[in-house]
Scaffold this motif. Structure first.
Motif, PDB file in Angstrom:
ATOM      1  N   GLU A 123       0.859  -1.181   0.000  1.00 28.31           N
ATOM      2  CA  GLU A 123       0.000   0.000   0.000  1.00 28.31           C
ATOM      3  C   GLU A 123       0.899   1.237   0.000  1.00 28.31           C
ATOM      4  OE1 GLU A 123      -2.319   3.258   0.922  1.00 28.31           O
ATOM      5  OE2 GLU A 123      -0.901   2.509   2.436  1.00 28.31           O
ATOM      6  N   ARG A 124       0.592   2.194  -0.848  1.00 27.88           N
ATOM      7  CA  ARG A 124       1.540   3.277  -1.104  1.00 27.88           C
ATOM      8  C   ARG A 124       1.816   4.153   0.116  1.00 27.88           C
ATOM      9  NH1 ARG A 124      -0.742   8.449  -3.064  1.00 27.88           N
ATOM     10  NH2 ARG A 124      -3.012   8.403  -3.003  1.00 27.88           N
ATOM     11  N   HIS A 125       0.815   4.405   0.942  1.00 24.81           N
ATOM     12  CA  HIS A 125       1.047   5.238   2.124  1.00 24.81           C
ATOM     13  C   HIS A 125       1.932   4.526   3.142  1.00 24.81           C
ATOM     14  CE1 HIS A 125      -2.557   7.227   0.395  1.00 24.81           C
ATOM     15  NE2 HIS A 125      -1.925   8.322   0.812  1.00 24.81           N
ATOM     16  N   ALA A 126       1.701   3.218   3.301  1.00 21.61           N
ATOM     17  CA  ALA A 126       2.552   2.426   4.200  1.00 21.61           C
ATOM     18  C   ALA A 126       3.989   2.395   3.688  1.00 21.61           C
ATOM     19  CB  ALA A 126       2.001   1.017   4.340  1.00 21.61           C
ATOM     20  N   ALA A 128       5.430   4.671   2.023  1.00 18.14           N
ATOM     21  CA  ALA A 128       6.039   5.993   2.172  1.00 18.14           C
ATOM     22  C   ALA A 128       6.415   6.288   3.617  1.00 18.14           C
ATOM     23  CB  ALA A 128       5.084   7.072   1.657  1.00 18.14           C
ATOM     24  N   ARG A 129       5.775   5.592   4.587  1.00 19.43           N
ATOM     25  CA  ARG A 129       6.052   5.867   6.009  1.00 19.43           C
ATOM     26  C   ARG A 129       7.385   5.294   6.461  1.00 19.43           C
ATOM     27  NH1 ARG A 129       0.357   5.205   6.601  1.00 19.43           N
ATOM     28  NH2 ARG A 129       0.603   2.973   7.003  1.00 19.43           N
ATOM     29  N   ALA A 130       7.715   4.103   5.974  1.00 23.38           N
ATOM     30  CA  ALA A 130       8.942   3.439   6.425  1.00 23.38           C
ATOM     31  C   ALA A 130       9.405   2.465   5.350  1.00 23.38           C
ATOM     32  CB  ALA A 130       8.692   2.697   7.740  1.00 23.38           C
ATOM     33  N   HIS A 131      10.695   2.181   5.342  1.00 21.44           N
ATOM     34  CA  HIS A 131      11.238   1.205   4.395  1.00 21.44           C
ATOM     35  C   HIS A 131      10.580  -0.156   4.600  1.00 21.44           C
ATOM     36  CE1 HIS A 131      14.272   3.939   2.989  1.00 21.44           C
ATOM     37  NE2 HIS A 131      14.917   4.001   4.142  1.00 21.44           N
ATOM     38  N   ALA A 159      14.781   7.751   4.164  1.00 19.72           N
ATOM     39  CA  ALA A 159      13.329   7.575   4.088  1.00 19.72           C
ATOM     40  C   ALA A 159      12.927   7.156   2.684  1.00 19.72           C
ATOM     41  CB  ALA A 159      12.625   8.873   4.465  1.00 19.72           C
ATOM     42  N   GLN A 162       8.643  10.212  -0.801  1.00 17.25           N
ATOM     43  CA  GLN A 162       7.361  10.729  -0.304  1.00 17.25           C
ATOM     44  C   GLN A 162       6.372  11.009  -1.430  1.00 17.25           C
ATOM     45  OE1 GLN A 162       6.751  10.775   3.186  1.00 17.25           O
ATOM     46  NE2 GLN A 162       8.586   9.535   2.775  1.00 17.25           N
ATOM     47  N   ALA A 165       3.078   9.014  -1.720  1.00 19.66           N
ATOM     48  CA  ALA A 165       1.961   9.278  -0.817  1.00 19.66           C
ATOM     49  C   ALA A 165       1.243  10.587  -1.146  1.00 19.66           C
ATOM     50  CB  ALA A 165       2.447   9.319   0.632  1.00 19.66           C
TER      51      ALA A 165
END
Length: 315
Positions: A123-126, A128-131, A159, A162, A165
């Motif tokens: 999932e793209r947001h996940a 973007a939060r962490a490797h 990171a 971004q 996201a």
């Protein structure tokens, strides 16, 4: 003197709705010009949502599909052409849809014994939060071509990118993340089930992105590739196997990475409608085999005619 396509009406589908529209316009322009040199009556069709109505009115004998990316290359337009019973170039509905979906096509190719990178969909947001894996790795849309929306995350990166996201991201809610394979960028064209040759792509800047593929002087092509004979031959056989496993027909192009330090070769993806621009790889490979651009376009068009009636529903 009448050309080999004299008396034939060919509709060239170009432009379209995807992020690769500009590339398609160039591919379509080049192919339309070649078809006219070959004697065909050519209708240039900027493929929109009214495509079925436009083609029903034009009544071409065959469609040369020069579209790239979503809708034009993923089985949707192919389905329209099947419904209209108009022969068309390149792959059919199933192979087009399968090859465009990176996750599914990798699974099919791996099952056929083709070495592919690891990784998977996130999932793209996940993502973007962490490797989700140790860098270096590559982030790419699951269903885009021409290196659109692709990011290389280098070793030691703090990171993830971004951009995946961002609200402006338009390439789906899942992204494909796979380990980065260092080494040489290779491409193999496959024509009528047989590999043509191997090209080594040397980007002017570090990554073979959209600009490197289509920009003026964006990359240098070495044909044949300067890789060991066993790797050259393996790349050819892998491309043929992938083409067959996905049910492809006509002309395709496989993209590969070769880690020349560790002698590791992986196939990244199969492009079912390779670019036909002045900087494109398949026309360049064909030329090294003595097949000039017009003859290549003629073969692709005659291959579509040979299937007759509809474009063929099996692949």
């Amino acid at each position: 003197m009448a050309g080999p396509l004299s008396g034939h009406h060919v509709a060239v589908l170009l432009g379209g709705l995807s992020s690769e529209r500009e590339v398609s316009l160039v591919s379509g322009r080049e192919c339309a010009a070649a078809l006219e040199r070959l004697g065909a009556k050519v209708s240039r069709v900027d493929a929109g949502r009214d495509l079925a109505q436009v083609l029903a009115k034009l009544k071409p004998g065959v469609c040369f599909n020069a579209l790239h990316g979503a809708w034009g290359e993923d089985g949707c337009v192919q389905g329209v052409l099947e419904t209209l019973a108009i022969p068309y170039t390149h792959c059919g509905v199933l192979a087009s849809a399968l090859a465009m979906d990176k996750a599914k096509s990798k699974a099919v190719m791996a099952a056929a014994g083709v070495a592919v990178p690891g990784g998977g969909l996130f999932e793209r947001h996940a993502a973007a939060r962490a490797h989700v894996m140790e860098p270096p790795y590559v982030v790419k849309p699951n269903a885009e071509g021409s290196s659109v929306g692709v990011f290389v995350v280098p070793k030691g990166a703090n990171a993830p990118p971004q951009e995946i996201a961002a609200a402006s991201w338009s390439f789906g809610e899942e992204v494909m993340i796979e380990p980065y394979v260092a080494g040489k960028e290779l491409a193999v064209g496959v024509m009528d089930g047989k590999a043509m040759t191997v090209t080594e792509i040397v980007p002017r800047a570090g990554f073979y992105d959209y600009e490197a593929k289509y920009g003026e002087g964006g990359s240098r092509h070495i044909v044949p590739a300067t890789v060991p004979p066993h790797a050259f031959e393996k790349a050819m056989r892998m491309a043929e196997r992938a083409h067959a496993a996905l049910g492809c027909r006509g002309v395709t192009r496989s993209d590969l990475r070769y880690d020349d330090v560790n002698d590791i070769l992986v196939l990244l993806e199969v492009n079912t409608q390779p670019g036909m621009t002045p900087t494109s790889l398949v026309p360049e490979q064909a030329a090294t085999l003595g097949v000039n651009f017009d003859r290549l376009v003629l073969w692709i068009t005659e291959d579509a005619y040979a299937r007759g009636g509809a474009g063929g529903t099996a692949s």
